[in-house]
Design an enzyme around this catalytic site. Sequence first.
Site, PDB file in Angstrom:
ATOM      1  N   ARG A   1       0.862  -1.189   0.000  1.00 57.74           N
ATOM      2  CA  ARG A   1       0.000   0.000   0.000  1.00 57.74           C
ATOM      3  C   ARG A   1       0.901   1.243   0.000  1.00 57.74           C
ATOM      4  O   ARG A   1       1.227   1.786   1.057  1.00 57.74           O
ATOM      5  CB  ARG A   1      -0.906   0.006   1.229  1.00 57.74           C
TER       6      ARG A   1
ATOM      7  N   ARG B   1       1.013  -1.099  -5.281  1.00 58.44           N
ATOM      8  CA  ARG B   1      -0.195  -0.380  -5.681  1.00 58.44           C
ATOM      9  C   ARG B   1       0.091   1.107  -5.686  1.00 58.44           C
ATOM     10  O   ARG B   1       0.721   1.617  -4.748  1.00 58.44           O
ATOM     11  CB  ARG B   1      -1.314  -0.698  -4.686  1.00 58.44           C
TER      12      ARG B   1
ATOM     13  N   GLU C   1     -12.266  -3.707  -7.089  1.00 57.54           N
ATOM     14  CA  GLU C   1     -12.785  -3.402  -5.738  1.00 57.54           C
ATOM     15  C   GLU C   1     -14.030  -2.530  -5.787  1.00 57.54           C
ATOM     16  O   GLU C   1     -14.479  -2.031  -4.756  1.00 57.54           O
ATOM     17  CB  GLU C   1     -11.690  -2.794  -4.859  1.00 57.54           C
TER      18      GLU C   1
ATOM     19  N   ASN D   1     -12.139  -5.618   0.613  1.00 59.87           N
ATOM     20  CA  ASN D   1     -12.551  -4.648   1.637  1.00 59.87           C
ATOM     21  C   ASN D   1     -13.459  -3.591   1.020  1.00 59.87           C
ATOM     22  O   ASN D   1     -14.543  -3.301   1.528  1.00 59.87           O
ATOM     23  CB  ASN D   1     -11.341  -3.954   2.264  1.00 59.87           C
ATOM     24  N   ASP D   2     -12.994  -3.018  -0.078  1.00 58.07           N
ATOM     25  CA  ASP D   2     -13.820  -2.008  -0.734  1.00 58.07           C
ATOM     26  C   ASP D   2     -14.953  -2.644  -1.526  1.00 58.07           C
ATOM     27  O   ASP D   2     -16.059  -2.113  -1.564  1.00 58.07           O
ATOM     28  CB  ASP D   2     -12.969  -1.105  -1.630  1.00 58.07           C
TER      29      ASP D   2
ATOM     30  N   ARG E   1     -17.091   1.000   5.516  1.00 60.70           N
ATOM     31  CA  ARG E   1     -16.203   0.088   6.246  1.00 60.70           C
ATOM     32  C   ARG E   1     -15.624   0.709   7.505  1.00 60.70           C
ATOM     33  O   ARG E   1     -15.057   0.022   8.350  1.00 60.70           O
ATOM     34  CB  ARG E   1     -15.082  -0.415   5.319  1.00 60.70           C
TER      35      ARG E   1
ATOM     36  N   CYS F   1      -6.550  -9.661  -2.619  1.00 61.34           N
ATOM     37  CA  CYS F   1      -5.650  -9.027  -1.655  1.00 61.34           C
ATOM     38  C   CYS F   1      -6.408  -8.350  -0.515  1.00 61.34           C
ATOM     39  O   CYS F   1      -5.805  -7.783   0.377  1.00 61.34           O
ATOM     40  CB  CYS F   1      -4.721  -8.029  -2.343  1.00 61.34           C
TER      41      CYS F   1
HETATM   42  C1  PEP Z   1      -9.332  -3.559  -0.516  1.00 60.29           C
HETATM   43  O1  PEP Z   1     -10.099  -2.617  -0.699  1.00 60.29           O
HETATM   44  O2  PEP Z   1      -9.723  -4.742  -0.361  1.00 60.29           O
HETATM   45  C2  PEP Z   1      -7.873  -3.344  -0.462  1.00 60.29           C
HETATM   46  C3  PEP Z   1      -7.027  -4.353  -0.431  1.00 60.29           C
HETATM   47  O3  PEP Z   1      -7.417  -2.072  -0.401  1.00 60.29           O
HETATM   48  P1  PEP Z   1      -7.538  -1.138   0.912  1.00 60.29           P
HETATM   49  O4  PEP Z   1      -7.955  -2.021   2.057  1.00 60.29           O
HETATM   50  O5  PEP Z   1      -6.216  -0.529   1.140  1.00 60.29           O
HETATM   51  O6  PEP Z   1      -8.583  -0.151   0.510  1.00 60.29           O
HETATM   52 MG    MG Z   2      -9.335  -0.736  -1.394  1.00 58.61          MG
END
Ligand code: PEP
Ligand code: MG
Length: 555
Positions: free
Chosen positions: A298, A334, A432, A455-456, A466, A503
């Site tokens: 990241r 990234r 995402e 996650n997103d 989130r 990821c």
């Molecule tokens: C995600 O969104 O799953 C991701 C890996 O990126 P971040 O958690 O940094 O937004």
């Molecule tokens: Mg993300």
Amino acid sequence: MQVYHGKSVFGGVAVGKIRVYRKEEKQVRRRSVEDPETEIARFHDALEEAMEQLAGLYDKAVREVGESGASVFEVHRMMLEDEDFTDSVENRIRTERVNAEYAAAATGDDFANMFEAMDDEYMKGRAADIRDISERLLGILTGASRRQEAGDEPVILVAEDLAPSETVQMDKSRILAFVTVRGSLNSHTAILARTMGIPALVGTELGSPENMEKMDGKTAAVDGRSGLFYLEPEGDVLKELEEKRKEYLEKKELLETLKGKETVTRDGRYIRLYANIGNSRDLAAVMQNDAAGIGLFRSEFIYLERDHLPTEDEQYQIYKMVLQTMADRPVIIRTLDIGADKQCSFINMEEEENPAMGLRAIRICLSKPDIFRTQLRALFRAGIFGKLSIMYPMITSVEEVRQIRKIAEEVKRELTEQGLSYADVEQGIMIETPAAAVISDLLAEEVDFFSIGTNDLSQYTLAMDRQNSALDPFFDPRHPAILRLIELTIKNAHEKGIWVGICGELGGDASLTETFLAMGVDELSVSPGRILPIRKTIREMDLRMILTDRSLFTS
Ligand code: PEP
Ligand code: MG
């Protein structure tokens, strides 16, 4: 003894003294003083201490990110020695007969405004440095920094909330555990705690701020498994926790035997099991846990731990170091993903009503192409030192990808013209957003790989912030909509002949590993502490026996 409930971010047990983390006091009061010379002497003492702090920070940074990355601390030392600045503070104290804090703050503001008004981009950038040194002086003069940094004994850090930029700057060797009142399981602070591998609880009901304040210095225990925080734990609880700790360590030891072994199912399917990192300091955990590569670096944390835009050279040195350390193991970096909960004060952004849906990640890069180009130059140049792939976040359309690839081509052309060497590396995107998952067949034609950011993808598919811990009871990461989008993305990627990984945090959830493998995922990138548990799960699996559990997609 008092017991508080929180949500567990990372297992393990910690016992130690509490340090209540306070946001530094930024407001400075103007006070009239009788004796300006005493204030001037205080100012000089603070200058001396600031110089010492910066020398220490410089040495630490050289060890961690190399000389070029550390140079900012040298620049700050030079600024503190600058007579224009120091004379100006002294004059203010004498002529206005004011306290040293006020004079340092007001002079810092004046100088920063002056730099900001200059045309030259480099000089403009110095405004943030001036603000930083004046905040350092204030911290020393008001005692705020001493309060935060005092003592060498590792502590349990208790805080109302921690921003990702605050978490990433902490000295991890001095933190036994985190306990915060706010924060959700999927917030970046939670993700950082997981990456650091320390027990952490979020969403912990700690009562009023006064109640929290009283905890400072008391003994406490954190049980990262059950999500319990014990204030002044009693003997039998401590004994029980000690047992749990032993159990945890034993399990860890068992997992150690998996180091050096392949991540392969019983029927011979090999999975690339990579680690997620936030900065070069996480490399130790990557090595210790024997990850086959880095699936998500990241890079925005390089920006978040600074008070200025990292230059091309600063970034180049960091990427180069990570690639050299990983040698022949792949590293996926990234590009800048700020916005939403990750805010950089020096990238001027308008305040947004709804930042998670706002100008973030690739949208910022495309609207501020200079920042993007600088990062791409650093990345392509560093690419010659290892196996690099570049990954773009928050994609929603084919047009965006084409625009990105065009900029990347221009950057490479520019490097050629300047006679600088670079590597023509793989470029992929994160899936995402629901939009990207739905058009993944079209996107697959434009890139070399996909990495699914669950996650997103979860927050946008379920329309659940989130960051908002109140939504945790509603938040179902195994929601059929999310699993269907993941399955669709994997299918489309393979049909177009590109590889696909996961990821997001779901990649580290062992209860879903079987499902993801049955869907055909090629790579999983997880926090370093999850590598060995997931390797264990995969090695015990036989895909001939497993079909995708369709019931998950309907219930
Ligand atoms: C995600 O969104 O799953 C991701 C890996 O990126 P971040 O958690 O940094 O937004
Ligand atoms: Mg993300």
